[in-house]
Design a protein around this motif. Structure first.
Motif, short mmCIF file in Angstrom:
data_model
loop_
_atom_site.label_atom_id
_atom_site.label_comp_id
_atom_site.label_asym_id
_atom_site.label_seq_id
_atom_site.Cartn_x
_atom_site.Cartn_y
_atom_site.Cartn_z
N VAL A 177 0.84 -1.20 0.00
CA VAL A 177 0.00 0.00 0.00
C VAL A 177 0.88 1.25 0.00
N THR A 178 0.51 2.24 -0.80
CA THR A 178 1.31 3.46 -0.94
C THR A 178 0.65 4.63 -0.23
N PRO A 179 1.42 5.65 0.16
CA PRO A 179 0.86 6.82 0.86
C PRO A 179 -0.24 7.48 0.02
N GLY A 180 -1.29 7.90 0.69
CA GLY A 180 -2.37 8.60 0.02
C GLY A 180 -3.40 7.71 -0.65
N SER A 181 -3.24 6.41 -0.51
CA SER A 181 -4.15 5.50 -1.21
C SER A 181 -5.35 5.12 -0.36
N SER A 182 -6.27 4.39 -0.98
CA SER A 182 -7.48 3.94 -0.29
C SER A 182 -7.45 2.42 -0.14
N VAL A 183 -7.88 1.95 1.05
CA VAL A 183 -7.81 0.53 1.37
C VAL A 183 -9.11 0.11 2.02
N ALA A 184 -9.66 -1.02 1.60
CA ALA A 184 -10.80 -1.61 2.30
C ALA A 184 -10.37 -2.93 2.90
N ILE A 185 -10.84 -3.20 4.13
CA ILE A 185 -10.49 -4.43 4.83
C ILE A 185 -11.77 -5.10 5.27
N ILE A 186 -12.03 -6.29 4.74
CA ILE A 186 -13.25 -7.02 5.09
C ILE A 186 -12.92 -8.04 6.17
N GLY A 187 -13.44 -7.82 7.36
CA GLY A 187 -13.16 -8.70 8.50
C GLY A 187 -12.25 -7.99 9.49
N CYS A 188 -12.75 -7.71 10.68
CA CYS A 188 -12.01 -6.90 11.65
C CYS A 188 -11.75 -7.64 12.95
N ASP A 211 -17.25 -5.03 8.70
CA ASP A 211 -17.49 -6.17 9.57
C ASP A 211 -18.98 -6.22 9.87
N THR A 212 -19.43 -7.35 10.40
CA THR A 212 -20.84 -7.47 10.79
C THR A 212 -21.06 -7.12 12.26
N VAL A 213 -19.97 -6.84 12.99
CA VAL A 213 -20.07 -6.55 14.42
C VAL A 213 -19.65 -5.10 14.67
N GLN A 214 -20.57 -4.30 15.21
CA GLN A 214 -20.31 -2.87 15.39
C GLN A 214 -19.13 -2.62 16.32
N SER A 215 -19.00 -3.42 17.39
CA SER A 215 -17.92 -3.16 18.35
C SER A 215 -16.55 -3.33 17.70
N LYS A 216 -16.45 -4.24 16.72
CA LYS A 216 -15.17 -4.41 16.02
C LYS A 216 -14.88 -3.21 15.13
N LEU A 217 -15.94 -2.64 14.54
CA LEU A 217 -15.75 -1.42 13.74
C LEU A 217 -15.31 -0.27 14.62
N ASP A 218 -15.87 -0.20 15.84
CA ASP A 218 -15.49 0.88 16.76
C ASP A 218 -14.00 0.81 17.06
N ILE A 219 -13.49 -0.39 17.28
CA ILE A 219 -12.06 -0.53 17.55
C ILE A 219 -11.24 -0.20 16.31
N ALA A 220 -11.72 -0.63 15.15
CA ALA A 220 -11.01 -0.31 13.90
C ALA A 220 -10.90 1.20 13.71
N MET A 221 -11.95 1.92 14.07
CA MET A 221 -11.89 3.39 13.95
C MET A 221 -10.83 3.97 14.89
N LYS A 222 -10.73 3.37 16.08
CA LYS A 222 -9.69 3.84 17.01
C LYS A 222 -8.29 3.53 16.47
N LEU A 223 -8.17 2.46 15.71
CA LEU A 223 -6.85 2.03 15.25
C LEU A 223 -6.46 2.63 13.91
N GLY A 224 -7.34 3.45 13.34
CA GLY A 224 -6.93 4.14 12.12
C GLY A 224 -7.89 4.11 10.97
#
Ligand SMILES: [Zn+2]
Ligand SMILES: [Zn+2]
Length: 361
Positions: A177-188, A211-224
């Motif tokens: 992955v290069t700086p300034g790019s867009s990334v999607a990650i399925i499964g958190c 992800d299908t679980v909101q709490s995992k998305l919440d942590i993903a948001m904290k992690l970047g």
């Protein structure tokens, strides 16, 4: 030597936590490691659900301290901290010489040697091992251990052994992955959260966690992550990702679950000339729209162990953690005693945790 261990007996029953007897004396080239912590990984669960799986001691995400070394062991001494690697490399075969140690031609044989029956159960039967991080100690060929110089907590180091390397490596080494790019990650889960952080470290400016679980998305948001998409509810993940990326799709999409349907989604949400990375083990196949792939020039890549050379990748990830760029603490959802291991797997199945980690105290 008496050690506590969680023994897999059959796919029908829980793991059995009991006292095991083991020969603690390492042979030539071998090392006795006392584990301090072991993560619970989805791959363990997959193995436990296979009816043909023979009895044994699972666990492949561990860290600990060297307690004894055999003859002809170089570079590892008693007292060293180590992270276990489930992909040993010989250092001299065709792939190792090309910096592709994850494909070492002798790695399987080295691991096979470690799998001989080292532990004796109370009923007298012998059980084998791979890394056997679900036991307090293991004797392993030194190629299965990476020495690390760090003060990081052992439960965080354990995650380097599988989930973090697999996820961050898929972003940094496989996708590149290069700086300034867009990334999607399925499964958190653990691997996905590491991928989110890898994308942030790589300088991606749009990071979509799915992800299908909101709490995992919440942590993903904290992690970047910059966006969270709750799949299986209102939003179709492909539509959601296209909306975020002006209709074009992301530069890189990673599938971390291991389902054909979600791999097809990852493909669909990638832009023309973008890169799709299959990380999750589980899908046997998926339907690849070849004509579309040719016309769009999309690339599909597999990523095994984060395409990582563990001897250098483990120390690099540790440096990211020490410098505050990689948050391993947030990935440890729960600390467990070995006796609680079955509840840990229950919580994993229920989607309650990123990672549960056994502490051997
Ligand atoms: Zn794993
Ligand atoms: Zn090799």
């Amino acid at each position: 030597l008496k050690v506590r261990g969680a023994v897999f007996v059959s796919s029908e029953t829980d793991l059995v936590v009991e006292d095991l007897t083991m020969d603690p004396d390492p042979g030539p080239g071998e090392v006795l490691v006392r584990y301090g912590a072991s993560g619970l990984c989805h791959s363990d669960l997959h193995m436990m659900e296979r009816p043909e799986m023979p009895p044994g001691i699972l666990g492949h995400e561990g860290s600990g301290t060297v307690a004894a070394v055999g003859d002809n062991v170089a570079g590892i001494e008693v007292g060293d901290r180590v992270v276990a690697s489930f992909v040993p490399s010989c250092g001299v075969c065709w792939h190792c010489l090309r910096g592709e140690t994850q494909h070492c031609e002798w790695g399987g044989g080295i691991m096979g040697g470690a799998a001989e029956g080292r532990y004796t159960r109370p009923d007298g039967t012998k059980v084998g091992m791979g890394l056997a991080t679900f036991a307090e100690a293991a004797v392993l060929p030194q190629q299965l251990l990476v020495k690390v110089n760090t003060e990081l907590p052992v439960e965080q180091l354990a995650l380097i052994g599988c989930g973090v390397t697999t996820g961050a490596g898929a972003v940094l080494n496989t996708a590149r992955v290069t700086p300034g790019s867009s990334v999607a990650i399925i499964g958190c889960g653990g691997v996905g959260q590491a991928a989110v952080q890898g994308a942030r470290i790589a300088g991606a400016t749009t990071i979509v966690a799915v992800d299908t679980v909101q709490s995992k998305l919440d942590i993903a948001m904290k992690l970047g992550a910059t966006h969270g998409v709750l799949a299986g509810s209102d939003a179709d993940p492909v539509d959601a990702v296209r909306e975020i990326t002006s209709g074009r799709g992301v530069d890189y999409a990673l599938e971390v679950i291991g389902h054909g349907a979600t791999l097809a989604q990852a493909y669909a949400m990638t832009r023309k000339r973008g890169v799709v990375v299959a990380v999750g083990l589980g899908a046997e196949s998926f339907e690849l729209p070849v004509r579309d792939m040719i016309m769009s020039e999309k690339q599909l890549r597999g990523s095994f162990y984060g395409s990582s050379q563990v001897a250098t990748e483990f120390p690099r990830l540790i440096q990211f953690a020490e410098s505050g760029q990689l948050d391993l603490g947030l990935m440890v959802s729960r600390m467990l005693a070995l006796e609680e291991i079955n509840d840990g797997f229950r919580a994993m199945k229920a989607g309650e945790v990123i990672r549960s980690v056994i502490s051997y105290g």
